[in-house]
Design an enzyme around this catalytic site. Sequence first.
Site, PDB file in Angstrom:
ATOM      1  N   HIS A 277       0.828  -1.227   0.000  1.00  0.00           N
ATOM      2  CA  HIS A 277       0.000   0.000   0.000  1.00  0.00           C
ATOM      3  C   HIS A 277       0.856   1.268   0.000  1.00  0.00           C
ATOM      4  O   HIS A 277       0.310   2.368   0.030  1.00  0.00           O
ATOM      5  CB  HIS A 277      -0.915   0.036   1.230  1.00  0.00           C
TER       6      HIS A 277
ATOM      7  N   ASP B 259      -2.887 -10.819  -1.688  1.00  0.00           N
ATOM      8  CA  ASP B 259      -3.374 -10.308  -0.407  1.00  0.00           C
ATOM      9  C   ASP B 259      -4.858  -9.952  -0.600  1.00  0.00           C
ATOM     10  O   ASP B 259      -5.292  -9.654  -1.701  1.00  0.00           O
ATOM     11  CB  ASP B 259      -2.557  -9.042  -0.052  1.00  0.00           C
TER      12      ASP B 259
ATOM     13  N   HIS C 108      -6.289  -7.361   0.217  1.00  0.00           N
ATOM     14  CA  HIS C 108      -6.431  -5.942  -0.118  1.00  0.00           C
ATOM     15  C   HIS C 108      -5.689  -5.634  -1.421  1.00  0.00           C
ATOM     16  O   HIS C 108      -4.586  -6.145  -1.644  1.00  0.00           O
ATOM     17  CB  HIS C 108      -5.865  -5.080   1.012  1.00  0.00           C
TER      18      HIS C 108
HETATM   19 ZN   LIG Z   1      -4.148  -7.167   3.352  1.00  0.00          ZN
END
Ligand SMILES: [Zn+2]
Length: 354
Positions: free
Chosen positions: A131, A168, A170
């Site tokens: 991220h 993942d 996300h």
């Molecule tokens: Zn994650």
Amino acid sequence: MRSTGVIYNTNHELHDYMLKGFPSPESPARLQDIMQHFKHNNVFENNNCKVLIPNSASSMDILRVHTVDYFSFVRSHSSTGGGWLGNDTYLCEGSLEVLLQAVGSVLEAGKAVATGKCDNAFALVRPPGHHAYADRHSGFCVFNNAAILAKYLQQVQSCSKIAIVNIDAHASDGTQDIFKADPSVLCISVHQTPSGFYPFKGFIREMGLMPALGYTLNMEMPQEAGNFEYSIFFEQVGLKVLEQFDPDMVILECGFDSYYKEKLAKLNLTLDGYYDVVSRICGRWPTIALLEGGYHEDLGLLADVVVQALADNRYTKDEVDQMNLLASRQSSCRRIFGNKLNELKSLLSSYWDL
Ligand SMILES: [Zn+2]
């Protein structure tokens, strides 16, 4: 058996939210649990792993991806004691040291594969990285491990084409942003639908920018999607695009929060699902897996199965009854998945032969 390098950042405990009194699921216990499981179950010995020694990354390594201003901010903020940065991210006094060793471990894993010391490698590092943007932290992530590795492989190890595959739960928003206009890096992210779910990015229609339009792929998995849906996605889209792109190396952003026991997400991968995805990729391309998220009690078991997949040496059985798991979920899951997959295929068909 394939030869597998494993590396972990030994100083990661210095990056600990408890030192600052912040609540965070991204804690030293995550990697401690994995290493304890490895020790108790002789994972290194059973898979004939080469244990690689971590090095600290240099500022030059970090600056291949991150801006000078952002790197200076992280360095000065960490050295003056750190604190809460917002966006679920924290720094402690020792964080810079940990972050540099995490990146250094990832680069060491990359070097081992690129120079033929190992067929594949797994870098067990924290905090995660996918991220993190070139100029900002987010979602526990400070430096983007996968992006820095991709640039290192291209600039130092003379790999030309790199694929980064995120599994993942996300979306891999930071990584995709870094490479959105770079057709030498293919970014594939399979994650829980970002509608109302962090990072609120990673929709199918996000496909990169010219001259790399079509080199960013996002598959939005409906809640409760599991082994079956992942297998179909990789068969019908993921592996076909990878075959056509034909990378010199694959970096796998290996998060364990797509697992059925994860409380922070609602996907249903089990040991079989993880094994299947990882072995399909690493059986075809040299692969460097990097630990991303995952916040439940089975991280050790999953990391163990990923090592088995990298080594082509499966011996742990999946105890989950797939029929029960399928029976307990919403009937809409399969339908939404089919619609999303068709939408993705039709958008991608201008760029790839599917
Ligand atoms: Zn994650």
